[in-house]
Structures are given as C-alpha cells and as structure tokens.
Motif scaffolding. Structure first.
Motif, PDB file in Angstrom:
ATOM      1  N   PHE A  78       3.756  -5.795   5.762  1.00 51.45           N
ATOM      2  CA  PHE A  78       3.388  -4.645   4.937  1.00 51.45           C
ATOM      3  C   PHE A  78       4.577  -4.150   4.131  1.00 51.45           C
ATOM      4  N   VAL A  79       4.332  -3.893   2.840  1.00 49.71           N
ATOM      5  CA  VAL A  79       5.312  -3.234   1.969  1.00 49.71           C
ATOM      6  C   VAL A  79       4.735  -1.887   1.579  1.00 49.71           C
ATOM      7  N   ALA A  80       5.466  -0.817   1.877  1.00 51.66           N
ATOM      8  CA  ALA A  80       5.014   0.532   1.570  1.00 51.66           C
ATOM      9  C   ALA A  80       5.583   0.988   0.237  1.00 51.66           C
TER      10      ALA A  80
ATOM     11  N   GLY B 198       0.814  -1.211   0.000  1.00 53.31           N
ATOM     12  CA  GLY B 198       0.000   0.000   0.000  1.00 53.31           C
ATOM     13  C   GLY B 198       0.842   1.252   0.000  1.00 53.31           C
ATOM     14  N   ASP B 199       0.168   2.380  -0.213  1.00 52.33           N
ATOM     15  CA  ASP B 199       0.873   3.667  -0.220  1.00 52.33           C
ATOM     16  C   ASP B 199       0.294   4.641   0.786  1.00 52.33           C
ATOM     17  N   GLY B 200      -0.606   4.179   1.643  1.00 54.84           N
ATOM     18  CA  GLY B 200      -1.252   5.069   2.595  1.00 54.84           C
ATOM     19  C   GLY B 200      -1.170   4.547   4.009  1.00 54.84           C
ATOM     20  N   GLU B 201      -1.380   5.470   4.951  1.00 48.94           N
ATOM     21  CA  GLU B 201      -1.346   5.088   6.356  1.00 48.94           C
ATOM     22  C   GLU B 201      -2.445   4.095   6.703  1.00 48.94           C
ATOM     23  N   SER B 202      -3.593   4.206   6.029  1.00 50.23           N
ATOM     24  CA  SER B 202      -4.671   3.256   6.314  1.00 50.23           C
ATOM     25  C   SER B 202      -4.311   1.850   5.845  1.00 50.23           C
ATOM     26  N   ASP B 203      -3.499   1.743   4.786  1.00 53.43           N
ATOM     27  CA  ASP B 203      -3.006   0.423   4.361  1.00 53.43           C
ATOM     28  C   ASP B 203      -2.093  -0.168   5.425  1.00 53.43           C
ATOM     29  N   ARG B 204      -1.176   0.654   5.907  1.00 47.79           N
ATOM     30  CA  ARG B 204      -0.271   0.210   6.976  1.00 47.79           C
ATOM     31  C   ARG B 204      -1.045  -0.183   8.228  1.00 47.79           C
ATOM     32  N   ASP B 205      -2.038   0.644   8.578  1.00 41.73           N
ATOM     33  CA  ASP B 205      -2.821   0.372   9.784  1.00 41.73           C
ATOM     34  C   ASP B 205      -3.597  -0.944   9.655  1.00 41.73           C
TER      35      ASP B 205
END
Length: 283
Positions: free
Chosen positions: A250-252, A234-241
C-alpha cells in the motif's frame, strides 16, 4: 489464459524473491530466502519516500543492495483524493445532504472520512440508522443517494487532477497495468474518469457496489500475478484496510496529519509515486 497473462504469472509464485513480506503501515519488513530471514527497520521522512537501503539475500546467498528483484506489475489507484482533488467535495456534500442535522455534522464527517473508500449507499444507511437513530427506509436511502450524486458529480468533474497524475499515467504505459478501484458507483465513476480524460490509461475502471478487497483479488486473478506483484494507492483508511486484508503493498497519499501518517510508503502527490513503487520493488 492469454499469452500476456501467462507471461505475467509464469515463475512468480514459486520465486523465492517474493518471500519479502511487506507490511502496509508497519515499521519493519521481513526479508530472506528459506530459513535465512531477518527483520529490517525502516524510517519515513515526511513528504519523501525513504528506506534504509538494506539488502535482501540474493538467490545465490549473497547480499543484494536495494533488496529483492522487482515484481510490481499492476498499480491500482483510488479515484477521489488520489487521481482527482475531490475528497473534500464529498466530505462537504454529506454535510449538505443532512443539513438539518447540525448537531450530528461532526459525527457524519468523522464517519465519512474513516470510511472514505466505501459505497455512499452503505454510508447513507449507517448515517440514517446509527448516527441519526432513524428507521431504515429503502426509498429514502435511494433518494438520498441520488441527491448526493447531483451534489457532487459536476463538482468532481470540475476538480483538478492531482499533481503528477497525468505524468505518472503516461510514463506507466507499457510498464504497469493500471486500474481504478473506487467506492464511487461504477457508472458515475466511468463518466468522471472520461470527463477528466483519464479512461484510456486504465485496463479497467471499477467502482461500487463491489468492495475494494474483492476488486483487488479480481484484478490479481485477471492479471495472473500474486498480490505481492501489485500496489494499491489510496488516501483513506478503507484503502489501507483493503490492501492489508489482501496482502497488496500500500502507498498512502498523505497531505497532512492523520491516520495514514504511520504508513510506511507515503507520497504527497503522484509526482512521487514512481519513486515509492521503486522503493517497494527494492524492499
């Protein structure tokens, strides 16, 4: 349960090799078997996936360079900003949608970027009631959501695919089961995935209103794999969360300074994704 799911699930849950605890955006990992556990630091060189190379204890107690045996079977990707270069399109669309509220544009952009992966319906409600301080109006919310769709759908369809995306999706066939999990409404998401010629790469394309943590759990159950056998990109904080909440590595995708710059696993584009997954498998 079909044969494929049975094969994916068999032997994983009790396998001591899955005792490596992955921390999505931390700087340490804990590896070990049974009581033999130890912390290992890792460092990130911007733009390049990197790890210390320190090993985990093997099943026979010996040290294994490169870490525990690979367990990644499922890769889940966000859509905007991960598969397609469309993140900025949606950021600007929110400013256009509330064009009469110039004084609030910075707050609106900040809120959208902080919550980039969640449903636009949730964002619109929050912007109207919490940022603009106006009363809730369900009919207005629906009208704004439709206007937003009109603003963005053609632009997202015309946006370029992220560098390395087609190559990764092609190479991953037969190696991983691929899914999309996005905050875009699911019917619209399916149309856009099709218009970019990506649909055939995925087992399923999932969008809102279902939340990403729920989608990750659903995918893990459907594939009969533990969450350690999946990766979220993901590319967003909600993806990380969402990854942190469910325990999925998680891969940013990081293209510049920002809140994901501290994440352990980072790529500039999807040409680097396979190397990142290999590093997670070896961690």
């Amino acid at each position: 349960m079909d044969r494929r799911s049975d094969e994916l699930g068999r032997g994983r849950r009790g396998d001591p090799r899955t005792l490596c605890r992955r921390v999505s955006c931390g700087v340490h990992r804990l590896c070990g078997v049974g009581a033999s556990a130890f912390a290992l630091p890792s460092w990130h060189q911007y733009g390049r996936v990197r790890d210390t190379g320190a090993g985990c204890l093997g099943l026979n107690g010996s040290d294994r360079r490169g870490g525990c045996a690979g367990v990644i079977k499922v890769v889940v990707l966000d859509f905007d900003g991960v598969l397609v270069e469309s993140a900025d399109v949606k950021t600007e669309a929110f400013a256009q949608l509330f064009s009469k509220h110039h004084a609030h544009h910075d707050a609106i952009r900040h809120y959208h970027l902080r919550h980039a992966g969640i449903s636009r319906h949730v964002k619109i409600r929050h912007i109207v009631t919490a940022i603009l301080g106006e009363p809730a109006d369900e009919r207005r919310f629906e009208d704004l959501a439709e206007r937003f769709r009109v603003l963005v759908e053609k632009q997202v369809a015309a946006a370029p695919v992220v560098r390395g995306a087609r190559e990764f999706l092609s190479a991953a066939q037969g190696r991983y089961h691929l899914y999309v999990a996005s905050g875009t409404p699911e019917p619209e998401l399916r149309r856009l995935t099709g218009r970019h010629g990506l649909s055939s790469s995925f087992v399923e394309v999932y969008g809102s209103p279902t939340t990403k943590p729920t989608l990750l759990r659903r995918i893990a159950a459907a594939e009969a794999v533990p969450v350690q056998g999946m990766v979220m990109v993901g590319d967003g904080e909600s993806d990380r969360d969402a990854a942190d909440e469910t325990g999925v590595p998680f891969v940013a995708r990081v293209t510049g300074p920002g809140p994901l710059a501290s994440c352990r696993w980072q790529v500039r584009d999807l040409s680097e994704l396979q190397a990142a997954i290999d590093q997670i498998d070896a961690a």
